[in-house]
Write an enzyme that holds these catalytic residues in place. Structure first.
Site, PDB file in Angstrom:
ATOM      1  N   GLY A  46       3.020  -4.509   8.778  1.00 17.56           N
ATOM      2  CA  GLY A  46       3.065  -3.067   8.952  1.00 17.56           C
ATOM      3  C   GLY A  46       1.859  -2.319   8.441  1.00 17.56           C
ATOM      4  N   SER A  47       0.672  -2.861   8.638  1.00 15.01           N
ATOM      5  CA  SER A  47      -0.541  -2.164   8.213  1.00 15.01           C
ATOM      6  C   SER A  47      -1.641  -2.356   9.240  1.00 15.01           C
ATOM      7  CB  SER A  47      -1.028  -2.678   6.855  1.00 15.01           C
ATOM      8  OG  SER A  47      -2.257  -2.049   6.484  1.00 15.01           O
ATOM      9  N   HIS A 101      -1.327   1.483  -4.457  1.00 17.55           N
ATOM     10  CA  HIS A 101      -1.657   2.910  -4.493  1.00 17.55           C
ATOM     11  C   HIS A 101      -0.723   3.716  -5.384  1.00 17.55           C
ATOM     12  CE1 HIS A 101      -3.595   2.162  -0.307  1.00 17.55           C
ATOM     13  NE2 HIS A 101      -4.440   1.901  -1.284  1.00 17.55           N
ATOM     14  N   ASN A 124       2.215  -6.211  13.102  1.00 19.08           N
ATOM     15  CA  ASN A 124       1.984  -4.767  13.131  1.00 19.08           C
ATOM     16  C   ASN A 124       1.992  -4.288  14.567  1.00 19.08           C
ATOM     17  OD1 ASN A 124       1.065  -2.256  11.592  1.00 19.08           O
ATOM     18  ND2 ASN A 124      -0.516  -2.404  13.180  1.00 19.08           N
ATOM     19  N   ILE A 125       2.665  -3.184  14.825  1.00 18.38           N
ATOM     20  CA  ILE A 125       2.660  -2.603  16.163  1.00 18.38           C
ATOM     21  C   ILE A 125       1.329  -1.892  16.368  1.00 18.38           C
ATOM     22  CG2 ILE A 125       3.782  -0.996  17.733  1.00 18.38           C
ATOM     23  CD1 ILE A 125       6.376  -1.425  16.184  1.00 18.38           C
ATOM     24  N   CYS A 185       2.410  19.422 -18.470  1.00 20.56           N
ATOM     25  CA  CYS A 185       2.830  18.262 -19.253  1.00 20.56           C
ATOM     26  C   CYS A 185       3.565  18.712 -20.511  1.00 20.56           C
ATOM     27  CB  CYS A 185       1.610  17.426 -19.615  1.00 20.56           C
ATOM     28  SG  CYS A 185       1.950  16.034 -20.737  1.00 20.56           S
ATOM     29  N   GLN A 206       0.825  -1.202   0.000  1.00 21.50           N
ATOM     30  CA  GLN A 206       0.000   0.000   0.000  1.00 21.50           C
ATOM     31  C   GLN A 206       0.864   1.259   0.000  1.00 21.50           C
ATOM     32  OE1 GLN A 206      -3.639  -0.803   2.819  1.00 21.50           O
ATOM     33  NE2 GLN A 206      -1.887  -1.971   3.601  1.00 21.50           N
ATOM     34  N   CYS A 216      -3.568  13.644 -20.751  1.00 22.44           N
ATOM     35  CA  CYS A 216      -3.190  12.678 -21.786  1.00 22.44           C
ATOM     36  C   CYS A 216      -2.667  11.357 -21.227  1.00 22.44           C
ATOM     37  CB  CYS A 216      -2.165  13.280 -22.747  1.00 22.44           C
ATOM     38  SG  CYS A 216      -0.506  13.482 -22.042  1.00 22.44           S
TER      39      CYS A 216
END
Length: 315
Positions: free
Chosen positions: A261-262, A162, A287-288, A221, A144, A173
């Site tokens: 880690g999420s 993402h 994950n913490i 652009c 992510q 374009c």
């Protein structure tokens, strides 16, 4: 806890960009955004080892918590995440698309933050997952994060859910260009512009005053003159359906799922946990702090990713 750094830009015969960071900040930055965690539990390490040993087609989903040990803050961690340290909130997709002043403010802050953000390097957790892929343990990796640290570590069986901050997209374009090339165009358009920045956000954004932003020039652009946007999914936007379908297929091919880690608070990642549950896959979470899927996991570990993952033998 708040991290502050000062960036001073100045024009000489050649454009010279100078970042003055204190040595103390540089030495401590890799641990600055990691929330406190209990010591490693040997019994939990053995449980994760068994989980990985039994996995033959492992799918891994990573989030911001894997990159905090590389010095990149996350949004939600208690006391050290962006939401805890400041009242700042990430930019919204609709605001960016509709408003030229919003785009000007975003790009000015991103321009200042880019040298530091782009210099971050993988930590032992990224390298461990890359090694698991090389040894045939990891079937697919879904991140992510938009920091390109998995790519820097050599991961190839990878979906950047993402997008990635290292690419820039034209909203009209669709032309893609490297973010580094855009930095050079910013420098040419803003030879005398200067700013002092405070703080750091998960997407490389920094905090500037409105006065500093007003004179910043933003290029268009090169191909069609349209507005430019990082090739990432901003808050309020959605992941493209074909990418979602692709990841769903990878989940259905897997025999186990590991979250690293999420907190899984964002639905774009959480939905794949629901697919794994429907398929009755064993789920482990590293994950913490609590996550949205703790009740669906057969194993939950509250440890630093970079401390625990290198201890696991993928063979």
């Amino acid at each position: 806890m708040r991290m502050s750094f000062w960036l001073t830009f100045k024009r000489t015969a050649k454009v010279r960009w100078r970042a003055n960071f204190s040595q103390q900040c540089s030495l401590r930055s890799t641990g600055l955004f990691v929330p406190p965690s209990p010591p490693l539990d040997p019994a939990k390490v053995k449980e994760l080892q068994r989980f990985i040993t039994l996995s033959k087609r492992l799918l891994v989903i990573t989030g911001a918590g894997i990159s905090t040990e590389s010095g990149i803050p996350d949004y939600r961690s208690e006391k050290v995440g962006l939401y805890a340290r400041t009242d700042r909130r990430p930019i919204q997709h609709g605001d960016f698309v509709r408003s030229a002043p919003v785009r000007q403010r975003y790009w000015a802050r991103n321009f200042v933050g880019w040298p530091r953000f782009s210099s971050h390097q993988p930590n032992p957790a990224h390298w461990a997952l890359s090694n698991w892929e090389r040894l045939g343990k990891l079937h697919w990796l879904v991140t992510q994060n938009v920091d390109a640290l998995h790519t820097k570590a050599g991961s190839q069986r990878l979906t950047e859910l993402h997008g990635c901050m290292h690419r820039v997209l034209c909203l009209d374009c669709g032309e893609q260009t490297p973010r580094g090339a855009l930095q050079e165009r910013f420098q040419v358009l803003n030879p005398t512009w200067s700013a002092e920045a405070h703080g750091l956000a998960p997407d490389g954004d920094v905090f500037l005053t409105e006065e500093e932003v007003q004179s910043f020039q933003v290029p268009s652009c090169c191909r069609c003159g349209g507005p430019l946007k990082p090739d990432v999914v901003f808050f309020g936007d959605t992941v493209k359906p074909d990418k979602v379908d692709f990841v769903h297929r990878r989940v259905k091919e897997a025999d186990s799922l590991l979250v690293v880690g999420s907190s899984l608070q964002v639905y774009s990642g959480y939905r794949f946990i629901l697919t794994a549950r429907e398929k009755k896959l064993p789920i482990a979470i590293l994950n913490i702090g609590p996550t949205r899927s703790d009740d669906l996991a057969s194993l939950k570990l509250d440890s630093r990713c970079g401390e625990l993952l290198p201890l696991i033998d993928p063979c």
